[in-house]
Design a protein around this motif. Structure first.
Motif, PDB file in Angstrom:
ATOM      1  N   VAL A   1      31.182  38.583 180.278  1.00 51.15           N
ATOM      2  CA  VAL A   1      29.702  39.111 179.660  1.00 51.15           C
ATOM      3  C   VAL A   1      29.308  38.015 179.026  1.00 51.15           C
ATOM      4  O   VAL A   1      28.118  37.166 179.446  1.00 51.15           O
ATOM      5  N   ILE A   2      30.148  37.337 178.073  1.00 49.52           N
ATOM      6  CA  ILE A   2      29.452  36.283 177.368  1.00 49.52           C
ATOM      7  C   ILE A   2      29.400  34.699 178.101  1.00 49.52           C
ATOM      8  O   ILE A   2      28.347  34.071 177.904  1.00 49.52           O
ATOM      9  N   GLY A   3      30.149  34.750 178.842  1.00 44.67           N
ATOM     10  CA  GLY A   3      30.127  33.667 179.903  1.00 44.67           C
ATOM     11  C   GLY A   3      29.284  33.562 180.902  1.00 44.67           C
ATOM     12  O   GLY A   3      28.445  32.664 181.092  1.00 44.67           O
ATOM     13  N   GLY A   4      28.901  34.934 181.532  1.00 46.30           N
ATOM     14  CA  GLY A   4      27.760  34.990 182.303  1.00 46.30           C
ATOM     15  C   GLY A   4      26.246  34.880 181.683  1.00 46.30           C
ATOM     16  O   GLY A   4      25.640  34.204 182.123  1.00 46.30           O
ATOM     17  N   TRP A   5      26.306  35.187 180.359  1.00 46.03           N
ATOM     18  CA  TRP A   5      25.074  35.059 179.728  1.00 46.03           C
ATOM     19  C   TRP A   5      24.824  33.762 179.329  1.00 46.03           C
ATOM     20  O   TRP A   5      23.714  33.049 179.384  1.00 46.03           O
ATOM     21  N   LEU A   6      25.985  32.808 179.001  1.00 48.08           N
ATOM     22  CA  LEU A   6      25.604  31.445 178.492  1.00 48.08           C
ATOM     23  C   LEU A   6      25.304  30.423 179.924  1.00 48.08           C
ATOM     24  O   LEU A   6      24.395  29.651 179.900  1.00 48.08           O
ATOM     25  N   VAL A   7      26.055  30.946 181.207  1.00 44.17           N
ATOM     26  CA  VAL A   7      25.523  30.135 182.058  1.00 44.17           C
ATOM     27  C   VAL A   7      23.861  30.484 182.689  1.00 44.17           C
ATOM     28  O   VAL A   7      23.195  29.631 183.169  1.00 44.17           O
TER      29      VAL A   7
END
Length: 304
Positions: free
Chosen positions: A171-177
């Motif tokens: 989730v965090i990675g997707g949000w950063l992208v």
């Protein structure tokens, strides 16, 4: 830099998982046979060495000598030499097995004189248990030969940790992208201010795929008479070939005047090139790490 940020995120994930594992171990420091589920004598530790297959082969031979029994799972424990005597450890472990509803009988076959063999069985499970010594320390090997191995009471704690950290990373990675893409798109409408490059160097670091390079550019600029500093070249900046990093440093050499595009609502957020070029390295690394943890959790969940 994105790479450093990603490394910090991964380190934090690893630390959190290690903390979870250590907290679980502190509650139950391997004081039971995780294959039969029966507590052992206090002070037991996991018996590991550089050749675990040798121990498994020995257990398989011992089980076979007991009427063709077959070992499918294994547990290996040992006690430090400064704990109880081997006789006391065996006596306590036997009491624990009997309290758990097991009957302990002596094994037969060609067993070395310095070893003791038990057959432990109850209505649901049977296990072959071989006692010996390792460098002067009491050692214990067991394998269930009938019935399924005992369920690990801490298994779901570990799995919840894996899934929790994995999903959080995804989730965090997707949000950063997504955030990088959104900021890059928004920067196309940002105003610009005159700035100047204060330093420009090529940084490098080693990965499994080889050495990676990235231009580290620092610059200063003023907005409404207030001084700001930035280091972003473009949204989605990523490490890669040395030629690209060298080209960025040549283009934004120290002392070069530059147009700095800044967020009018948050002037400290700025970039030298508006728009999006590439993806968020930090986001991709965190998302991939999270996905790997989820996959590992699924694999562990289906392993006995």
């Amino acid at each position: 830099m994105a790479a450093n940020f990603a490394a910090r995120i991964i380190a934090q994930l690893i630390f959190s998982i290690a903390f979870l594992a250590s907290a679980t171990a502190a509650d139950r420091p391997f004081d039971r046979d995780w294959r039969t589920g029966v507590p052992s004598a206090p002070g037991a530790e996991t018996w590991t060495d550089k050749n675990p297959t040798a121990k498994q082969a020995l257990m398989a031979q011992v089980a076979e000598a007991q009427g063709g029994r077959i070992c499918t799972h294994y547990a290996f424990l040992h006690w430090p030499a400064n704990t109880e005597t081997s006789e006391a450890i065996q006596a306590q472990t036997k009491r624990n097995y009997e309290a758990a509803g097991y009957t302990i009988t002596a094994g037969t076959g060609d067993i070395p004189a310095d070893k003791t063999l038990w057959i432990a069985h109850n209505a649901d499970r049977e296990a072959v248990i071989l006692w010996g010594a390792e460098a002067g320390s009491p050692a214990y090997m067991s394998c269930p030969t009938q019935g399924a191995p005992a369920a690990d009471p801490d298994r779901w704690v570990f799995l919840i940790g894996l899934f929790g950290f994995g999903l959080a990373g995804a989730v965090i990675g997707g949000w950063l992208v997504q955030r990088t893409r959104a900021l890059g798109k928004a920067s196309l409408t940002w105003p610009s201010a005159q700035g100047r490059v204060t330093s420009a160097v090529v940084d490098s670091y080693r990965t499994k795929g080889g050495r990676q390079y990235i231009a580290s550019i620092a610059y200063s600029y003023d907005v409404d008479g207030k001084a700001f500093a930035g280091n972003r070249i473009r949204f989605g900046n990523y490490a890669g070939a040395k030629e690209k990093a060298d080209a960025d440093v040549a283009r934004f050499a120290s002392g070069t005047p530059v147009d700095v595009f800044y967020n009018p609502l948050k002037p400290e957020a700025a970039t030298l090139e508006p728009g999006t070029s590439g993806h968020s390295v930090a986001g991709l690394v965190v998302a991939i790490t999270g996905a790997i943890l989820v996959v590992v959790g699924l694999i562990v969940a289906f392993i006995n």
